[in-house]
Design a protein around this motif. Structure first.
Motif, PDB file in Angstrom:
ATOM      1  N   THR A 255       0.810  -1.214   0.000  1.00 37.96           N
ATOM      2  CA  THR A 255       0.000   0.000   0.000  1.00 37.96           C
ATOM      3  C   THR A 255       0.848   1.272   0.000  1.00 37.96           C
ATOM      4  N   GLY A 256       0.375   2.277  -0.741  1.00 40.07           N
ATOM      5  CA  GLY A 256       0.954   3.603  -0.643  1.00 40.07           C
ATOM      6  C   GLY A 256       2.352   3.735  -1.193  1.00 40.07           C
TER       7      GLY A 256
ATOM      8  N   THR B 186      -3.322  -1.083  -2.065  1.00 34.85           N
ATOM      9  CA  THR B 186      -4.007   0.209  -2.120  1.00 34.85           C
ATOM     10  C   THR B 186      -3.048   1.349  -2.466  1.00 34.85           C
ATOM     11  N   LYS B 187      -3.571   2.351  -3.189  1.00 34.74           N
ATOM     12  CA  LYS B 187      -2.821   3.567  -3.526  1.00 34.74           C
ATOM     13  C   LYS B 187      -1.556   3.267  -4.315  1.00 34.74           C
ATOM     14  N   ASN B 188      -1.684   2.555  -5.391  1.00 35.44           N
ATOM     15  CA  ASN B 188      -0.632   2.323  -6.369  1.00 35.44           C
ATOM     16  C   ASN B 188      -1.242   2.446  -7.769  1.00 35.44           C
TER      17      ASN B 188
ATOM     18  N   HIS C 175      -1.272   4.523 -10.300  1.00 33.58           N
ATOM     19  CA  HIS C 175      -2.052   5.741 -10.511  1.00 33.58           C
ATOM     20  C   HIS C 175      -1.872   6.350 -11.900  1.00 33.58           C
TER      21      HIS C 175
ATOM     22  N   ASN D  75      -8.394   2.565  -4.237  1.00 39.98           N
ATOM     23  CA  ASN D  75      -7.748   3.848  -4.509  1.00 39.98           C
ATOM     24  C   ASN D  75      -6.540   3.712  -5.430  1.00 39.98           C
ATOM     25  N   CYS D  76      -6.737   3.036  -6.534  1.00 35.04           N
ATOM     26  CA  CYS D  76      -5.670   2.850  -7.526  1.00 35.04           C
ATOM     27  C   CYS D  76      -6.011   3.502  -8.864  1.00 35.04           C
TER      28      CYS D  76
ATOM     29  N   PRO E 285      -9.079   7.300   0.993  1.00 39.24           N
ATOM     30  CA  PRO E 285      -7.844   7.904   0.507  1.00 39.24           C
ATOM     31  C   PRO E 285      -7.315   9.009   1.401  1.00 39.24           C
TER      32      PRO E 285
ATOM     33  N   ASP F 290      -6.667   8.549   4.360  1.00 35.49           N
ATOM     34  CA  ASP F 290      -5.972   7.815   5.411  1.00 35.49           C
ATOM     35  C   ASP F 290      -6.665   7.952   6.765  1.00 35.49           C
TER      36      ASP F 290
END
Length: 742
Positions: free
Chosen positions: A391-392, A417-419, A421, A444-445, A532, A534
């Motif tokens: 994540t992130g 998560t959060k990759n 983008h 959240n990608c 997103p 956090d």
């Protein structure tokens, strides 16, 4: 021949032990010991039920459960885990030949008798896991022969016991009590102590100097005890120390290079403190190190390259620091690495391909760093991997990542998560594995596309979170056929269409029994953010996820299905910010486990069913910004809700106001007259405005010749255009009607 000799020796020892046990059971019990045991039993609060195996009418007390004798005298009393209640009678101090006393894992309370210290032969004392309290008294000459003391998991207070008169103490476990004050290292180190477990107390001050004198100390644990300051220099002089745990204190300063002097160390746990500075690069001298946990401190700099020189390292915990730079370790030299947790740092660069050589790796957490690139192809070799969190970061090529990981036979949890983008599309084809997957988080990608069909083969899946993406299309009906799935989060996407009826028949949400019977053996520690920003809940284990159906912020339409009432084990239902219409049905009151119900920002009509007041666990209820009418139900959990969950419904009577029916009855003739007068004034105002506007237009056309010509020319053109368009459409229609069509 050697094997035969050892077998014969083993059988002989077993025979002698059996003979001794039989001899002990057949011995005549010393009368004083018998009276002491009966008094001890009478002092317990057993509510008329005696200790199992103890018969007051049987004077052969050496045959009683947990009683062991030698020459008719009790030398060992072991009543551990016997559901004993009450206090420890002072009568036990009359067993003056007692060598071992074990009363652990019961429900004993009060203060132990002070006379225990006068048992001259007592070597082993275990009172752990009870509810004993008060000060544990040790006199200057008490416990002269004691070797092992375990009073952990009680409620003792005051200064910790130090046993100044004994010369044989080897193990002292006082963890999980409320001992306070300073730690008396000087007195403790007079003895040949090997194990000191002091964690979970209320000590003050720094780690004291003096432990360097404990030349035989192998295990030192003082975690969660409020200690402050730096580590004393003589701590690095305990040559035989194997385990050092000072976790969860407020220790500060930097780590010394002298830590490398403790060459016998197997475990180091300094996590959850306030250490700062660089991690010293001295691990080449700690060749026996198996576990290193420095998580949640303030360490900076790069990872020490000498960590690659610990061939037996199994656990490496560096999470939640400020470490930076690349992961410059040669993991091919760490073949036994089982857990690598470096999440929440500032690490950068790519994941080293050599990490794929750690064939025993089961948990890998690199979340919340600045890593980039693709998942190494070598990860295909991680056949033991259970949990992976990335994540992130800034990883790319989700399709490649899934193809690399899909055949890992034990992978149960994947959190990325959060990759990705850079406008990637959810992979639809060429993914056929993940047979063991239980938790999949791709939130959240910025992924576009649809829910891929390969997910329907994830028969073990329990948690699915693909929220905060750009996914669209309809929710596939097969999603409800994944029998183990109990947590679904599809929120903040662009899914459309109606809610599949299959979601109302999910086995894991209909019956909690089904979920328990099919629960995973592995329940790995997780840390997953829900949005997103956090913010939101963090879940420690898969089993701690509340059973949820979260479909908020999409484009879903249609009625709220009455079949949702079948989901009696659902805890969270969030359909907010969609286009659902129709009524809220009574059937939803059957969702007996529901804690959160959110229908806000939809197009729902009708009244709120009063039967929803039967939902006894409902703690959050939001139907704001719909078109609901009538009274809000009263009673039950509805008495705890504020108006915020009901606003935005013009015809809904808010809490605290008079009921809608009462409001209707209060409207009399005066109210009707007022309403009629208001309507009349409205009509008059509108008509006057229209007449005034028409007068202005006529004046302009009459007095302004140029404006008058332009106006009538524009009108002529509009009529000409309408005429041409109408005639063309008529001709086309006649042509179309003269032909045959499929």
């Amino acid at each position: 021949m050697g094997g035969y000799y050892y077998l014969l020796h083993f059988l002989l020892v077993c025979f002698l032990l059996r003979v001794r046990a039989s001899h002990s059971m057949n011995q005549t019990c010393n009368p004083t010991n018998l009276e002491a045991l009966l008094a001890f039993s009478s002092g317990l609060d057993m509510k008329g039920v005696r200790i199992v195996g103890w018969d007051p009418n049987n004077t052969a007390c050496c045959s009683w459960t947990g009683v062991f004798c030698e020459f008719g005298r009790v030398i060992r009393l072991d009543l551990s885990n016997k559901s004993l209640h009450g206090s420890i009678s002072s009568a036990v101090t009359l067993l003056d030949d007692l060598v071992t006393l074990n009363l652990s894992n019961n429900s004993l309370h009060g203060q132990p008798p002070e006379g225990l210290g006068q048992l001259a032969r007592l070597k082993i004392l275990n009172l752990s896991m009870n509810m004993l309290s008060g000060v544990f008294v040790v006199s200057e000459d008490g416990f002269p022969a004691i070797e092992v003391v375990n009073v952990s998991f009680n409620q003792f207070t005051g200064p910790h016991p130090a046993f100044p008169s004994t010369m044989n103490l080897t193990v002292l476990d006082i963890s999980s009590n409320a001992f306070s004050g300073d730690i008396n290292a000087t007195t403790l180190c007079i003895t040949p102590v090997r194990v000191l477990k002091f964690s979970g107390n209320e000590f003050t001050g720094e780690v004291p100097a003096g432990f360097g004198r404990c030349s035989l100390l192998a295990d030192l644990s003082i975690g969660s005890s409020g200690l402050t300051g730096n580590l004393p220099s003589d701590l690095y002089m305990i040559a035989g120390l194997r385990r050092l745990s000072l976790r969860d204190n407020q220790l500060s300063g930097s780590l010394s290079e002298n830590l490398g002097n403790l060459s016998q160390l197997v475990q180091i746990d300094l996590s959850y403190n306030r250490f700062t500075g660089f991690i010293p690069d001295m691990f080449g001298r700690l060749r026996k190190l198996e576990s290193l946990n420095l998580a949640s401190n303030g360490f900076i700099g790069t990872l020490p390259s000498s960590l690659s020189s610990c061939p037996t390292l199994r656990v490496l915990g560096l999470r939640n620091n400020s470490l930076s730079g690349e992961i410059a370790l040669d993991f091919s030299l760490l073949p036994r690495l089982n857990i690598f947790d470096a999440g929440t740092n500032k690490l950068s660069g790519a994941i080293p391909a050599s990490l794929g050589r750690c064939f025993e790796l089961s948990k890998l957490n690199l979340a919340r760093n600045k890593l980039e690139g693709e998942i190494p192809e070598s990860f295909k070799n991680l056949s033991s991997l259970l949990y992976l969190s990335l994540t992130g970061n800034g990883f790319t090529n989700l399709s490649s990542a899934l193809q690399v990981l899909q055949d890992l036979p034990k992978l149960t949890s994947l959190v990325v998560t959060k990759n990705f983008h850079w406008g990637e599309i959810m992979p639809m084809d060429d993914i056929k594995g993940f047979r063991s997957m239980q938790l999949l988080v791709l939130a959240n990608c910025a992924l576009s596309g649809m829910i891929p069909p390969w997910m329907q083969s994830l028969e073990s899946l329990r948690v699915l979170d693909i929220s905060w993406n750009k996914l669209s299309g309809k929710i596939p009906p097969w999603l409800g056929n994944l029998n183990n799935l109990f947590y679904i989060n599809l929120s903040n996407n662009s899914f459309s269409g109606e809610l599949p009826e299959s979601l109302t028949r999910m086995k894991s949400l209909i019956s909690s029994t089904y979920l328990r019977e099919n629960a995973s053996i592995e329940d790995l520690t997780l840390s997953i953010k829900k949005n997103p920003a956090d913010k939101g809940l963090q879940y420690k284990h898969v089993s701690s996820f509340p059973s949820s159906l979260i479909l908020s912020s999409n484009l879903l339409v249609g009625p709220v299905s009455p079949g949702l009432g079948h989901l009696v084990d659902l805890h969270v239902l969030d359909l907010s910010w969609n286009y659902f219409s129709g009524r809220i049905l009574d059937e939803l009151s059957n969702m007996s486990s529901l804690e959160v119900l959110n229908f806000s920002h939809n197009n729902l009509t009708g009244s709120i069913p009063s039967s929803l007041s039967k939902l006894n666990f409902l703690s959050q209820f939001d139907v704001s910004y719909n078109s609901l009418t009538g009274d809000i139900p009263t009673g039950g959990q509805f008495s705890t809700f504020s108006n915020e969950g009901f606003v935005g419904n013009a015809a809904l009577c808010l809490l605290g106001n008079a009921p809608c029916s009462a409001n209707a009855l209060s409207v009399g003739n005066d109210g009707m007259d007022t309403l009629s007068a208001t309507l009349a004034m409205t009509y008059i105002t509108v008509e006057a405005g229209f007449a005034f506007g028409l007068l202005i237009v006529c004046n302009v056309l009459f007095f302004a010749r140029a404006w008058r010509g332009a106006y009538f020319l524009a009108v002529d053109r509009i009529f000409d255009m309408l005429y041409v368009t109408t005639m063309v459409n008529v001709k086309l229609r006649r042509k179309w009607d003269g032909k045959d069509h499929p």
